[in-house]
Design an enzyme around this catalytic site. Structure first.
Site, mmCIF file in Angstrom:
data_model
loop_
_atom_site.group_PDB
_atom_site.id
_atom_site.type_symbol
_atom_site.label_atom_id
_atom_site.label_comp_id
_atom_site.label_asym_id
_atom_site.label_seq_id
_atom_site.Cartn_x
_atom_site.Cartn_y
_atom_site.Cartn_z
ATOM 1 N N HIS A 66 19.894 -37.985 28.381
ATOM 2 C CA HIS A 66 20.594 -36.837 27.789
ATOM 3 C C HIS A 66 21.330 -37.272 26.526
ATOM 4 O O HIS A 66 21.594 -36.464 25.638
ATOM 5 C CB HIS A 66 21.572 -36.229 28.799
ATOM 6 N N ARG A 67 21.675 -38.549 26.456
ATOM 7 C CA ARG A 67 22.182 -39.194 25.251
ATOM 8 C C ARG A 67 21.261 -40.357 24.928
ATOM 9 O O ARG A 67 20.778 -41.040 25.827
ATOM 10 C CB ARG A 67 23.598 -39.730 25.460
ATOM 11 N N LYS A 71 21.588 -47.188 27.719
ATOM 12 C CA LYS A 71 22.335 -48.448 27.676
ATOM 13 C C LYS A 71 22.459 -49.023 29.077
ATOM 14 O O LYS A 71 22.719 -48.299 30.033
ATOM 15 C CB LYS A 71 23.748 -48.181 27.125
ATOM 16 N N LYS A 95 29.045 -43.770 34.154
ATOM 17 C CA LYS A 95 30.098 -44.585 33.549
ATOM 18 C C LYS A 95 30.275 -44.241 32.074
ATOM 19 O O LYS A 95 31.400 -44.069 31.589
ATOM 20 C CB LYS A 95 29.745 -46.069 33.702
ATOM 21 N N ASP A 100 33.501 -41.501 27.718
ATOM 22 C CA ASP A 100 33.142 -40.920 26.416
ATOM 23 C C ASP A 100 32.403 -41.893 25.509
ATOM 24 O O ASP A 100 32.663 -41.958 24.302
ATOM 25 C CB ASP A 100 34.394 -40.396 25.705
ATOM 26 N N LYS A 107 19.045 -49.757 33.077
ATOM 27 C CA LYS A 107 19.303 -51.073 33.672
ATOM 28 C C LYS A 107 17.996 -51.840 33.729
ATOM 29 O O LYS A 107 16.916 -51.243 33.840
ATOM 30 C CB LYS A 107 19.862 -50.939 35.094
ATOM 31 N N SER A 364 30.683 -52.796 24.013
ATOM 32 C CA SER A 364 29.292 -52.811 23.554
ATOM 33 C C SER A 364 29.036 -51.664 22.582
ATOM 34 O O SER A 364 28.291 -51.816 21.606
ATOM 35 C CB SER A 364 28.344 -52.698 24.754
#
Length: 471
Positions: A66-67, A71, A95, A100, A107, A364
């Site tokens: 969705h983003r 990551k 998370k 935000d 993963k 990160s």
């Protein structure tokens, strides 16, 4: 006899389902948010130093895009499996939303015992894993940005960025394909200790919450509270150092091969130095007890227990013996869902993993921004700030009619460098996220983990709704 403990991903889903009714989100959208979008499994050959060939198994899961980019870390572990990778990817989704950070969750894992391989073999494994990701378009600064995890660190991240840049020489932003790199390779100051520092900020905020502390029958503030830290890897070692520095009393420290205790307190630096030198905590100066069974440290009397190693160390079997009043989950998934229910029923306050160990992904994010912008944090404004501060201090000295102490003047005039800005941004993130958690928790009268899921689900749902994908 088969284990009765639900799978890791089933436990994450159980937490999700507990929070879902409070979100007001429709069933179809909830299903989309919870479901792992894709998991990639692949095998590749490794030529060992002795000339033999071994087939290595690896995974990369994309839980939610969705983003973008997605990551999540890469772990080297002989216990790694597909279910674990999916569960950890889903935790990354929630998370990132919780704090935000505009990433989706991912993963990766390579199923090896890194201690059984030479440095040269580890390099070949890392570079081949990167190649496998690259040829499937599963890595890149706008696609998927891995990071260190259990069994990996800055060295492996440097091998990844070097391999990726070789495969994509035209990409100006290639350094942004991975985070957790050494500073010399495009990393950012403060990343190594970021997760441990985030643990400090999260625990500190909880201990400063007078309403929570009153409910626990404890005085507010971290100072003087007895702390047990289980796991002295990157996260646990830094968490121990920072918690002690902030006034916590380390009454026990545990590693995989034993634990040490002293009710009057241990010194974190001494213990870490001893472990690095001897490979064990046994015989550490200042310890009054050595526990051959590391898990026994989890059951010692303390105010704050910090599991900072692997998942499922607190289970329904040992939960009744946990004496801590605050369980600060520095690791991913250290507490099974059944154990968490037991602890909550006894009034134990749980700081959930999806909030407490978010320091790593937060910094990160800062590193990724630095790589895309190609400029060090503070480079443009630091000297301007210092000059401005000096003018203000000079005016103060004129009004006071006397000069300031030179050391005080220099400290007051100093502009913020990269490390200062990183620490400030991390603290602001963790403080703001805790306050959001506490507000949701009190609004719905739920525990902090459920509050974290409510908050994260709501944010993710709004992304889909704003795009017109779901009503």
């Amino acid at each position: 006899m088969a284990s009765t403990t639900p799978s890791f991903s089933a436990q994450v889903d159980r937490y999700f389902d507990k929070a879902a009714p409070y979100t007001g989100v429709g069933a179809d959208l909830l299903h989309q948010i919870r479901t792992c979008n894709a998991v990639y499994a692949f095998h590749f050959p490794l030529k060992r130093d002795d000339g033999t060939i071994e087939v290595v198994q690896a995974w990369r899961a994309h839980h939610s895009a969705h983003r973008t980019p997605v990551k999540g870390g890469i772990r080297f572990a002989d216990h790694a499996n597909e279910d674990e990778v999916i569960a950890l990817a889903s935790l990354m989704t929630y998370k990132c939303a919780m704090v935000d950070v505009p990433f989706g969750g991912a993963k990766g894992a390579v199923r090896i015992d890194r201690n059984a391989y030479s440095d040269a073999e580890l390099e070949r494994i890392t570079r081949r894993y990167t190649y496998e990701l690259a040829v499937r378009n599963l890595i890149g600064p706008g696609v998927d940005v891995p990071a260190p995890d259990y069994g990996t660190g800055g060295r492996e991240m440097a091998w990844i960025v070097d391999t990726y840049a070789t495969l994509a020489p035209d990409k100006l932003e290639a350094a942004g394909c991975v985070t957790g790199k050494p500073v010399e390779e495009g990393g950012i100051a403060g990343r190594v200790e970021a997760t441990g520092r985030g643990v400090l900020f999260g625990v500190r905020e909880l201990c400063d919450d007078t309403e929570v502390m009153k409910g626990l029958g404890l005085p507010p503030g971290l100072a003087g509270k007895r702390v047990v830290v289980q796991g002295l890897g990157n996260v646990g070692s830094h968490a121990a150092l920072f918690l002690q520095e902030a006034g916590g009393v380390l009454v026990a420290l545990a590693e995989y091969n034993g634990a040490i205790a002293n009710p009057d307190g241990l010194d974190a630096e001494t213990a870490l130095a001893h472990f690095r030198e001897h490979g064990t905590l046994e015989g550490c100066p200042g310890a009054t007890r050595f526990l051959a069974r590391s898990a026994d440290a989890l059951e010692l009397d303390c105010e704050i227990l910090v599991p900072a190693a692997l998942e499922n160390v607190i289970t329904e079997e040992n939960a009744p013996r946990i004496q801590a009043r605050i369980l600060a989950e520095a690791a991913n998934g250290p507490t099974t869902a059944g154990a968490a229910d037991q602890l909550l029923s006894r009034g134990v306050q749980i700081l959930p993993d999806m909030y407490l160990n978010a320091g790593g992904v937060t910094v990160s994010y800062f590193e990724w921004i630095k790589n895309l912008s190609h400029i060090r944090f503070g480079r443009m404004e630091r000297r301007f700030e210092e000059a401005s501060n000096r003018r203000i201090l000079a005016a103060v000295e004129d009004l006071a009619g006397r000069p300031l102490d030179p050391l005080v003047r220099e400290r007051a005039a100093a502009g913020a460098g990269e490390i200062d800005l990183v620490r400030s941004g991390l603290e602001d993130t963790m403080v703001g996220a805790y306050r959001n958690l506490a507000e949701v928790s009190r609004t719905h009268t739920v525990d902090l983990r459920t509050a974290a899921y409510i908050h994260a689900i709501g944010k993710i749902a709004r992304v889909y709704q704003n795009r017109g994908i779901f009503p």
